[in-house]
Design an enzyme around this catalytic site. Structure first.
Site, PDB file in Angstrom:
ATOM      1  N   LYS A  51       0.812  -1.204   0.000  1.00  0.00           N
ATOM      2  CA  LYS A  51       0.000   0.000   0.000  1.00  0.00           C
ATOM      3  C   LYS A  51       0.852   1.264   0.000  1.00  0.00           C
ATOM      4  O   LYS A  51       0.339   2.360  -0.168  1.00  0.00           O
ATOM      5  CB  LYS A  51      -0.893   0.033   1.250  1.00  0.00           C
ATOM      6  CG  LYS A  51      -1.791  -1.172   1.412  1.00  0.00           C
ATOM      7  CD  LYS A  51      -2.458  -1.125   2.822  1.00  0.00           C
ATOM      8  CE  LYS A  51      -3.145  -2.430   3.131  1.00  0.00           C
ATOM      9  NZ  LYS A  51      -3.419  -2.578   4.573  1.00  0.00           N
ATOM     10  N   GLY A  52       2.135   1.102   0.249  1.00  0.00           N
ATOM     11  CA  GLY A  52       3.011   2.250   0.490  1.00  0.00           C
ATOM     12  C   GLY A  52       3.113   3.259  -0.643  1.00  0.00           C
ATOM     13  O   GLY A  52       3.492   4.407  -0.428  1.00  0.00           O
ATOM     14  N   GLU A 107       7.434   2.477  -6.036  1.00  0.00           N
ATOM     15  CA  GLU A 107       7.519   2.097  -4.613  1.00  0.00           C
ATOM     16  C   GLU A 107       7.507   3.338  -3.720  1.00  0.00           C
ATOM     17  O   GLU A 107       8.059   4.379  -4.097  1.00  0.00           O
ATOM     18  CB  GLU A 107       8.866   1.404  -4.364  1.00  0.00           C
ATOM     19  CG  GLU A 107       8.926  -0.069  -4.713  1.00  0.00           C
ATOM     20  CD  GLU A 107       8.635  -0.965  -3.509  1.00  0.00           C
ATOM     21  OE1 GLU A 107       7.963  -0.511  -2.557  1.00  0.00           O
ATOM     22  OE2 GLU A 107       9.082  -2.114  -3.546  1.00  0.00           O
ATOM     23  N   ASP A 111      13.877  -0.740   0.928  1.00  0.00           N
ATOM     24  CA  ASP A 111      14.667  -0.919   2.145  1.00  0.00           C
ATOM     25  C   ASP A 111      15.681  -2.052   1.924  1.00  0.00           C
ATOM     26  O   ASP A 111      16.752  -1.807   1.363  1.00  0.00           O
ATOM     27  CB  ASP A 111      13.665  -1.202   3.277  1.00  0.00           C
ATOM     28  CG  ASP A 111      14.298  -1.435   4.620  1.00  0.00           C
ATOM     29  OD1 ASP A 111      15.369  -0.883   4.873  1.00  0.00           O
ATOM     30  OD2 ASP A 111      13.709  -2.169   5.433  1.00  0.00           O
ATOM     31  N   LYS A 139      16.473   3.464   1.018  1.00  0.00           N
ATOM     32  CA  LYS A 139      17.307   3.263   2.202  1.00  0.00           C
ATOM     33  C   LYS A 139      18.513   2.422   1.780  1.00  0.00           C
ATOM     34  O   LYS A 139      18.586   1.231   2.062  1.00  0.00           O
ATOM     35  CB  LYS A 139      16.480   2.588   3.305  1.00  0.00           C
ATOM     36  CG  LYS A 139      15.224   3.370   3.652  1.00  0.00           C
ATOM     37  CD  LYS A 139      14.775   3.195   5.082  1.00  0.00           C
ATOM     38  CE  LYS A 139      14.001   1.939   5.312  1.00  0.00           C
ATOM     39  NZ  LYS A 139      13.355   1.897   6.649  1.00  0.00           N
ATOM     40  N   ARG A 173      -0.359   6.471   7.582  1.00  0.00           N
ATOM     41  CA  ARG A 173      -0.269   6.584   6.114  1.00  0.00           C
ATOM     42  C   ARG A 173      -0.807   7.913   5.623  1.00  0.00           C
ATOM     43  O   ARG A 173      -0.445   8.400   4.564  1.00  0.00           O
ATOM     44  CB  ARG A 173      -1.063   5.459   5.443  1.00  0.00           C
ATOM     45  CG  ARG A 173      -0.481   4.066   5.630  1.00  0.00           C
ATOM     46  CD  ARG A 173      -1.143   3.089   4.657  1.00  0.00           C
ATOM     47  NE  ARG A 173      -0.937   1.701   5.041  1.00  0.00           N
ATOM     48  CZ  ARG A 173       0.124   0.979   4.712  1.00  0.00           C
ATOM     49  NH1 ARG A 173       1.097   1.508   4.000  1.00  0.00           N
ATOM     50  NH2 ARG A 173       0.230  -0.280   5.078  1.00  0.00           N
TER      51      ARG A 173
HETATM   52  P1  IMP Z   1      12.068  -4.190   1.494  1.00  0.00           P
HETATM   53  O1  IMP Z   1      11.491  -5.447   0.908  1.00  0.00           O
HETATM   54  O2  IMP Z   1      12.878  -4.490   2.750  1.00  0.00           O
HETATM   55  O3  IMP Z   1      12.831  -3.338   0.531  1.00  0.00           O
HETATM   56  O4  IMP Z   1      10.889  -3.359   2.074  1.00  0.00           O
HETATM   57  C1  IMP Z   1       9.989  -2.774   1.322  1.00  0.00           C
HETATM   58  C2  IMP Z   1       8.676  -2.663   2.030  1.00  0.00           C
HETATM   59  O5  IMP Z   1       8.788  -2.646   3.472  1.00  0.00           O
HETATM   60  C3  IMP Z   1       8.091  -1.360   1.640  1.00  0.00           C
HETATM   61  O6  IMP Z   1       7.307  -1.511   0.494  1.00  0.00           O
HETATM   62  C4  IMP Z   1       7.330  -0.960   2.889  1.00  0.00           C
HETATM   63  O7  IMP Z   1       6.047  -1.515   2.862  1.00  0.00           O
HETATM   64  C5  IMP Z   1       8.089  -1.586   4.038  1.00  0.00           C
HETATM   65  N1  IMP Z   1       9.051  -0.627   4.627  1.00  0.00           N
HETATM   66  C6  IMP Z   1      10.391  -0.651   4.543  1.00  0.00           C
HETATM   67  N2  IMP Z   1      10.960   0.368   5.210  1.00  0.00           N
HETATM   68  C7  IMP Z   1       9.921   1.060   5.734  1.00  0.00           C
HETATM   69  C8  IMP Z   1       9.852   2.253   6.521  1.00  0.00           C
HETATM   70  O8  IMP Z   1      10.849   2.884   6.893  1.00  0.00           O
HETATM   71  N3  IMP Z   1       8.604   2.663   6.851  1.00  0.00           N
HETATM   72  C9  IMP Z   1       7.469   2.017   6.477  1.00  0.00           C
HETATM   73  N4  IMP Z   1       7.494   0.912   5.732  1.00  0.00           N
HETATM   74  C10 IMP Z   1       8.705   0.433   5.368  1.00  0.00           C
HETATM   75 MG    MG Z   2       4.142  -1.551   6.102  1.00  0.00          MG
END
Ligand code: IMP
Ligand code: MG
Length: 185
Positions: A51-52, A107, A111, A139, A173
């Site tokens: 949903k981000g 996105e 992260d 990040k 959100r």
């Molecule tokens: P990744 O798979 O670790 O890159 O994370 C991606 C997903 O984790 C994003 O689409 C977000 O839903 C969630 N996420 C990662 N970091 C954050 C943050 O700092 N705040 C809120 N959601 C996050």
């Molecule tokens: Mg989340």
């Protein structure tokens, strides 16, 4: 109309302001212009990662001046709160075919890179003409898997961020700015 002021960070608060509304708006407009220029004469499909992505994609598309199509995919990786669960769960694939299409994955934040990587692999199997990522926040220091990001709004360091579509336990959100969570534990 005057935009609401973000709350001032204060002792005992859960979060502090990281990116204010005007800073976000300015950068998103730049990204939209860049994408419009790079994809001129093409008809890309934007694939929002729910949903981000919601607030970012809504603002971004209004700064894109070429025809685009919109699709969405559901993804979840965090177990609600701050702590990462590296097993990414993807929802149903969009029903359209990406074969021969120019795909831009949208996105809110990248992260560890696990989600973006999984989505890229899923779409690549359909042999799109091109595939790129645009993320509002990156990040880079938190990466567990390399992902090639063509368009990024800001580097969010290793902060856990909320607002502008991003949540902590499904809350925040709706904040119109990005905050960083204080006392992450
Ligand atoms: P990744 O798979 O670790 O890159 O994370 C991606 C997903 O984790 C994003 O689409 C977000 O839903 C969630 N996420 C990662 N970091 C954050 C943050 O700092 N705040 C809120 N959601 C996050
Ligand atoms: Mg989340």
């Amino acid at each position: 109309m005057k935009l609401p002021m973000p709350p001032k960070p204060a002792a005992g608060k859960e979060f502090a302001l990281l990116f204010a509304q005007d800073i976000l708006a300015e950068r998103i407009a730049e990204l939209g212009q860049e994408i419009s220029k790079d994809y001129a004469g093409k008809n890309p499909v934007l694939v929002g990662v729910l949903k981000g992505c919601i607030v970012f994609i809504a603002d971004l598309i209004r700064h894109i001046s070429i025809p685009v199509e919109l699709e969405f995919i559901n993804a979840s990786s965090y177990n609600g709160g701050l702590h990462r669960d590296s097993t990414v769960k993807l929802g149903d694939e969009p029903e359209i075919s990406f074969r021969g299409r120019h795909v831009l994955v949208v996105e809110g934040v990248v992260d560890s890179g696990n989600t973006a990587n999984k989505i890229m692999n899923l779409i690549r199997r359909q042999e799109p003409a091109s595939i790129e990522i645009v993320t509002l926040l990156d990040k880079t220091k938190c990466r567990e898997i390399a992902v090639d990001i063509k368009y990024r709004g800001f580097d969010a360091e290793n902060h856990f961020v909320i607002g502008f579509g991003l949540d902590k336990d499904q809350k925040y959100r709706n904040l119109p700015f990005i905050g960083r969570v204080l006392n992450e534990d």
